[in-house]
Write a protein that holds these residues in place. Sequence first.
Motif, mmCIF file in Angstrom:
data_model
loop_
_atom_site.group_PDB
_atom_site.id
_atom_site.type_symbol
_atom_site.label_atom_id
_atom_site.label_comp_id
_atom_site.label_asym_id
_atom_site.label_seq_id
_atom_site.Cartn_x
_atom_site.Cartn_y
_atom_site.Cartn_z
ATOM 1 N N UNK A 5 -24.520 -42.343 -1.466
ATOM 2 C CA UNK A 5 -24.694 -41.888 -2.846
ATOM 3 C C UNK A 5 -24.181 -40.460 -2.996
ATOM 4 N N UNK A 6 -24.482 -39.601 -2.035
ATOM 5 C CA UNK A 6 -24.008 -38.219 -2.081
ATOM 6 C C UNK A 6 -22.484 -38.163 -2.086
ATOM 7 N N UNK A 7 -21.871 -38.944 -1.227
ATOM 8 C CA UNK A 7 -20.407 -38.958 -1.147
ATOM 9 C C UNK A 7 -19.806 -39.515 -2.432
ATOM 10 N N UNK A 8 -20.423 -40.537 -3.006
ATOM 11 C CA UNK A 8 -19.917 -41.116 -4.260
ATOM 12 C C UNK A 8 -20.018 -40.117 -5.409
ATOM 13 N N UNK A 9 -21.121 -39.386 -5.481
ATOM 14 C CA UNK A 9 -21.272 -38.372 -6.532
ATOM 15 C C UNK A 9 -20.249 -37.251 -6.336
ATOM 16 N N UNK A 11 -17.344 -37.466 -4.844
ATOM 17 C CA UNK A 11 -16.022 -37.997 -5.174
ATOM 18 C C UNK A 11 -15.843 -38.090 -6.683
ATOM 19 N N UNK A 12 -16.886 -38.518 -7.389
ATOM 20 C CA UNK A 12 -16.800 -38.616 -8.848
ATOM 21 C C UNK A 12 -16.605 -37.268 -9.507
ATOM 22 N N UNK A 13 -17.354 -36.273 -9.064
ATOM 23 C CA UNK A 13 -17.221 -34.933 -9.630
ATOM 24 C C UNK A 13 -15.838 -34.363 -9.333
ATOM 25 N N UNK A 14 -15.370 -34.536 -8.108
ATOM 26 C CA UNK A 14 -14.039 -34.046 -7.746
ATOM 27 C C UNK A 14 -12.968 -34.734 -8.570
ATOM 28 N N UNK A 15 -13.097 -36.025 -8.771
ATOM 29 C CA UNK A 15 -12.130 -36.767 -9.565
ATOM 30 C C UNK A 15 -12.140 -36.296 -11.017
#
Length: 99
Positions: A5-9, A11-15
């Motif tokens: 979940x941390x990595x997905x968040x 990645x989403x913020x970076x994107x």
Amino acid sequence: MSIVIYIAVMAGVTYLIRMLPLTLFRKKINNRFLRSFLKYIPYTVLSAMTFPAIFYSTGNVITAAAGTAAALVTAFFGLPLIAVALAAAGAALIMGFFI
């Protein structure tokens, strides 16, 4: 599972940070003030993240200040990056012997 979940968040913020300017600003920005502002943002952010960390890098604020002063002086005179780094490390090391 929480690491995913941390990595997905992250990645989403970076994107979003990279995607939003491309979608919002389709035409070239002609405003001189805005272009100048955007030109200096990377340097400002890098300085704001790096400069405070410099004073905690050696464990002693005085040795870190000596290294910073040496780096600023050598950079002011236009020496190469390796010379600036060596001067900063050397000044911090030498100052550490006196403290």
